[in-house]
Design a protein around this motif. Structure first.
Motif, PDB file in Angstrom:
ATOM      1  N   ASP A  78       0.829  -1.208   0.000  1.00 16.14           N
ATOM      2  CA  ASP A  78       0.000   0.000   0.000  1.00 16.14           C
ATOM      3  C   ASP A  78       0.864   1.260   0.000  1.00 16.14           C
ATOM      4  N   GLN A  79       1.945   1.235   0.784  1.00 17.34           N
ATOM      5  CA  GLN A  79       2.819   2.411   0.837  1.00 17.34           C
ATOM      6  C   GLN A  79       3.516   2.647  -0.500  1.00 17.34           C
ATOM      7  N   ARG A  80       3.952   1.564  -1.166  1.00 21.04           N
ATOM      8  CA  ARG A  80       4.569   1.723  -2.489  1.00 21.04           C
ATOM      9  C   ARG A  80       3.574   2.323  -3.479  1.00 21.04           C
ATOM     10  N   VAL A  81       2.322   1.862  -3.417  1.00 22.08           N
ATOM     11  CA  VAL A  81       1.279   2.401  -4.304  1.00 22.08           C
ATOM     12  C   VAL A  81       1.114   3.901  -4.072  1.00 22.08           C
ATOM     13  N   GLN A  82       1.066   4.303  -2.805  1.00 22.77           N
ATOM     14  CA  GLN A  82       0.906   5.728  -2.485  1.00 22.77           C
ATOM     15  C   GLN A  82       2.087   6.547  -3.002  1.00 22.77           C
ATOM     16  N   LEU A  83       3.297   6.007  -2.860  1.00 22.66           N
ATOM     17  CA  LEU A  83       4.484   6.733  -3.308  1.00 22.66           C
ATOM     18  C   LEU A  83       4.545   6.817  -4.839  1.00 22.66           C
ATOM     19  N   ILE A  84       4.113   5.758  -5.519  1.00 20.76           N
ATOM     20  CA  ILE A  84       4.062   5.790  -6.991  1.00 20.76           C
ATOM     21  C   ILE A  84       3.094   6.875  -7.460  1.00 20.76           C
ATOM     22  N   ILE A  85       1.910   6.926  -6.841  1.00 19.58           N
ATOM     23  CA  ILE A  85       0.924   7.949  -7.218  1.00 19.58           C
ATOM     24  C   ILE A  85       1.496   9.346  -6.993  1.00 19.58           C
ATOM     25  N   MET A  86       2.176   9.546  -5.862  1.00 24.25           N
ATOM     26  CA  MET A  86       2.761  10.855  -5.580  1.00 24.25           C
ATOM     27  C   MET A  86       3.840  11.209  -6.604  1.00 24.25           C
ATOM     28  N   MET A  87       4.633  10.243  -6.979  1.00 22.61           N
ATOM     29  CA  MET A  87       5.671  10.509  -7.981  1.00 22.61           C
ATOM     30  C   MET A  87       5.048  10.992  -9.289  1.00 22.61           C
ATOM     31  N   ILE A  88       3.981  10.320  -9.722  1.00 21.40           N
ATOM     32  CA  ILE A  88       3.332  10.711 -10.987  1.00 21.40           C
ATOM     33  C   ILE A  88       2.710  12.104 -10.867  1.00 21.40           C
ATOM     34  N   LEU A  89       2.076  12.381  -9.713  1.00 19.75           N
ATOM     35  CA  LEU A  89       1.396  13.670  -9.532  1.00 19.75           C
ATOM     36  C   LEU A  89       2.371  14.838  -9.439  1.00 19.75           C
ATOM     37  N   SER A  90       3.540  14.604  -8.865  1.00 23.72           N
ATOM     38  CA  SER A  90       4.427  15.721  -8.522  1.00 23.72           C
ATOM     39  C   SER A  90       5.620  15.890  -9.449  1.00 23.72           C
ATOM     40  N   SER A  91       5.916  14.863 -10.250  1.00 27.18           N
ATOM     41  CA  SER A  91       7.153  14.905 -11.038  1.00 27.18           C
ATOM     42  C   SER A  91       7.073  15.955 -12.147  1.00 27.18           C
ATOM     43  N   GLU A  92       8.188  16.620 -12.375  1.00 21.92           N
ATOM     44  CA  GLU A  92       8.278  17.603 -13.452  1.00 21.92           C
ATOM     45  C   GLU A  92       9.029  17.034 -14.651  1.00 21.92           C
ATOM     46  N   GLU A  93       9.352  15.739 -14.592  1.00 15.05           N
ATOM     47  CA  GLU A  93       9.984  15.072 -15.739  1.00 15.05           C
ATOM     48  C   GLU A  93       9.180  13.825 -16.085  1.00 15.05           C
ATOM     49  N   GLU A  94       9.448  13.265 -17.291  1.00 18.99           N
ATOM     50  CA  GLU A  94       8.739  12.068 -17.721  1.00 18.99           C
ATOM     51  C   GLU A  94       9.225  10.872 -16.893  1.00 18.99           C
ATOM     52  N   LEU A  95       8.291  10.046 -16.422  1.00 20.03           N
ATOM     53  CA  LEU A  95       8.638   8.912 -15.551  1.00 20.03           C
ATOM     54  C   LEU A  95       8.531   7.595 -16.307  1.00 20.03           C
ATOM     55  N   SER A  96       9.511   6.735 -16.094  1.00 20.06           N
ATOM     56  CA  SER A  96       9.479   5.378 -16.650  1.00 20.06           C
ATOM     57  C   SER A  96       9.539   4.384 -15.491  1.00 20.06           C
ATOM     58  N   LEU A  97       9.477   3.089 -15.827  1.00 21.05           N
ATOM     59  CA  LEU A  97       9.584   2.048 -14.792  1.00 21.05           C
ATOM     60  C   LEU A  97      10.889   2.170 -14.011  1.00 21.05           C
TER      61      LEU A  97
END
Length: 672
Positions: A78-97
């Motif tokens: 659950d914590q990893r899921v929350q951190l992944i969502i935050m990364m997508i919402l907050s990142s200013e660069e394109e994210l990959s795996l």
């Protein structure tokens, strides 16, 4: 553990710690032990440590491995899921795996599985995760829903171990940004003449920074259900303008969203005008009146309670109206004594729901229940020569009030002065001896860190720990034989055996006093415990409702459960208000406890033909209630409410020829 006989002073000297630093460190250790479901380390007044044998058994085998294992915290799914969502919402660069695997230190397969879980999480928000080669991973959907998600995920990450540092690293947030927005929010507090809860002050700077970032990236709220007219005239909107004074490029719709964020924030204290939300005060008044009617009680100091409720319900109004309640978590479950009260509160909020335009969620009514329940439990106490305590909780006024009342019951011998936020505690001026807190604090006073919601065993341990910390002993440590020797040196003992037995009973009883009292007070009484056959009267008709009400009350008067003048007061109340009618053909007349109620009780009068009560009601079943406090009759009352909802069983009672037939139906509802 390698030297259990060591004293506090020896440890202070060896580790170059002050007394306060050692206390703080020991508190941290005990918090870690509780996290492992192990008993805490206790201290005697002489500075010795008391360590439960189970701690040795659990940890002594390999201390090296135990310590090193706690250095690295493994994230849950659950914590990893929350951190992944935050990364997508907050990142200013394109994210990959690769970004996710690097940050979270797990395999690509694990991340792919987590992304599926993240998509399931987003379904409640009507949002989707999409991947493109050009833009990487994105969250798509209405920006209003994205903002709701952002607020909720921010809150969840800050609850994690080392959550603030995780969030700063993932979202690339600098300390200067946090400090800047914290200063601005403190200015807003001064402008609005209120104090946000500690939890809100911790969370809001991150949310505002991330919202500002999304706006700069072009994610603005275009179509929104926020009513401009409703929010633009509020002082919160003016405060938003001050908050964003140097950010002129933020559109009006986003300013309205930030205004909404301020309006929905829980506050610890505030001064507000009653007309800020039109008709909110009458709706709260109606809710209290309906609650009093349902619970057969009369709330004391009603105006003060109204102010407290207004302070909480105003932000709740906006949270519920704009579906932002998932950003406010209710931690834990209601204690048993509040559960039935919660049902009554939920039955009383009709006009409030009508004003808001939607149903009030359970977590919001739970807070209202705690406010009303805390008010009902309030009573004065003399503070002369007693231990004085304060309760510190960063979670807001409602949870603080509940914690305050639970601890007051657990330590009836203490005087509890106040419940405070952490910032209020730092500037608290009254004198006190003990601090109970849900978080660690720097203080010279005795500090006991405890959870907000305590089970029976946890209460037992906390009481034992506090008594040991304050007095240097717990009752079971007292040597009664040695005590008898001391007494015999200074007095003649007529019956040593009887004295020894009485002293043993006294000291053994002391340890469980709080629980014994609680169990007696909170004993649930069923409907068939109160409406017994001797309290049931059968009649075909009555000349007036006044005569019927007097006849219904006769068994309670005859048994001494109520005084004769209680009946006069009851009729006086019923002339002014028809609140006693709880359903077709059924009424529950009652008066206040101080109008002559001696003991909890109920009596029932059945009228086959019924009697007219006001122009609107014909009554066949009249249940007179004697409520000596605000708790004992609630369980039976809930069962009576269920009975009132069944037309079939009410008709059976109305047509019954024998008392036994009615009592059998009452017993049926007493099983629930």
């Amino acid at each position: 553990m390698s030297d259990p006989g060591i004293t506090s002073s020896a440890l202070e000297e060896k580790l170059h710690l002050s007394r306060r630093q050692l206390g703080y460190s020991l508190g941290k250790i005990n918090d870690w032990l509780m996290g492992l479901n192990l008993p805490v380390i206790e201290r005697t007044r002489q500075g010795h440590f008391v360590i439960d044998q189970s701690v040795f058994s659990e940890l002594n085998e390999d201390m090296e491995n135990t310590v090193s294992a706690t250095d690295t915290i493994i994230l849950t799914e659950d914590q990893r899921v929350q951190l992944i969502i935050m990364m997508i919402l907050s990142s200013e660069e394109e994210l990959s795996l690769n970004h996710f695997t690097y940050e979270l230190k797990v395999s690509k397969n694990t991340i792919l599985n987590d992304l599926k879980k993240a998509q399931a999480f987003l379904e409640d928000y009507d949002l989707n995760i999409r991947y493109t080669r050009k833009y990487g991973y994105l969250i798509e959907g209405k920006e209003f829903q994205v903002r709701k998600l952002l607020m909720y995920i921010t809150y969840l990450i800050l609850q994690m171990s080392n959550g603030e540092n995780r969030l700063k690293d993932l979202a690339d947030i600098r300390n200067e940004q946090i400090d800047e927005f914290t200063d601005r929010l403190e200015q807003v507090e001064n402008q609005l003449n209120l104090k946000f809860t500690d939890e809100k002050m911790k969370t809001m700077p991150y949310i505002l920074i991330l919202i500002q970032r999304r706006i700069k990236r072009g994610y603005t709220i275009n179509s929104i259900s926020i009513e401009y007219e409703e929010l633009s005239d509020t002082k919160e909107y003016k405060a938003t303008e001050e908050l964003l004074y140097d950010m002129k490029d933020i559109p009006v719709s986003d300013r309205l969203f930030i205004t909404l964020h301020l309006l929905t924030a829980n506050v610890f204290s505030s001064e507000m005008a009653e007309d800020e939300v039109p008709n909110l005060v009458p709706a709260i008044d109606n809710m209290l009146r309906q609650f009093e009617k349902s619970a057969c009680i009369y709330l004391q100091d009603r105006e003060q309670l109204m102010e407290k409720l207004l302070q909480h319900i105003k932000p709740a109004y906006y949270r519920i109206k704009y579906q932002l309640t998932d950003t406010i978590l209710f931690k834990g479950t209601l204690s048993q004594e509040f559960k039935e009260m919660h049902l009554l509160v939920k039955r009383s909020v009709g006009l409030l729901e009508q004003l808001i335009g939607s149903e009030i969620p359970d977590n919001e009514t739970a807070y209202i229940t705690m406010l009303i329940g805390g008010w009902m439990n309030k009573h004065g106490e003399s503070i002369d020569k007693k231990v004085k305590a304060v309760v510190v909780c960063p979670q807001g006024v409602s949870v603080s009030r509940l914690m305050f009342n639970e601890l007051r019951k657990l330590f009836p011998e203490f005087v509890f002065l106040d419940f405070l936020s952490v910032r209020e505690f730092m500037n608290y001026t009254l004198d006190y001896d003990v601090v109970f807190s849900s978080t660690y604090l720097e203080t010279d006073k005795k500090l006991f860190v405890t959870k907000v919601f305590l089970g029976r065993e946890e209460k037992y341990r906390l009481r034992k720990q506090v008594m040991l910390g304050l007095y240097g002993y717990t009752p079971n440590e007292i040597n009664v034989n040695r005590l008898l020797e001391i007494i015999s040196n200074h007095a003649d003992i007529n019956n040593e055996r009887a004295l020894k037995q009485e002293l043993t009973e006294y000291f053994d009883k002391d340890e469980d006093t709080a629980f014994v009292k609680q169990n007696i007070t909170n004993k649930s009484m069923n409907l068939d415990d109160l409406i017994v056959p001797d309290n049931i009267t059968l009649m075909d008709s009555a000349s007036s409702w006044e005569e019927a009400f007097r006849k219904s009350a006769e068994p309670l008067v005859d048994s001494g459960k109520i005084e004769p003048h209680y009946v006069d007061e009851m009729i006086h109340y019923c002339k002014r208000d028809s609140y006693i009618v709880i359903g077709p053909n059924i009424a529950i007349p009652h008066a206040a406890p101080d109008d002559g109620a001696n003991e909890v009780g109920m009596s029932l009068l059945r009228l086959k033909e019924g009697v007219q009560y006001t122009n609107d009601y014909k009554i066949n079943l009249i249940i007179t209630i004697s409520a000596v406090d605000k708790q004992q009759h609630i369980h039976a009352l809930m069962q009576l409410m269920n009975l009132a909802g069944s037309e079939m069983d009410k008709n059976k009672m109305i047509k019954a020829d024998k008392i036994e037939e009615i009592y059998k139906i009452i017993q049926l509802y007493s099983k629930n």
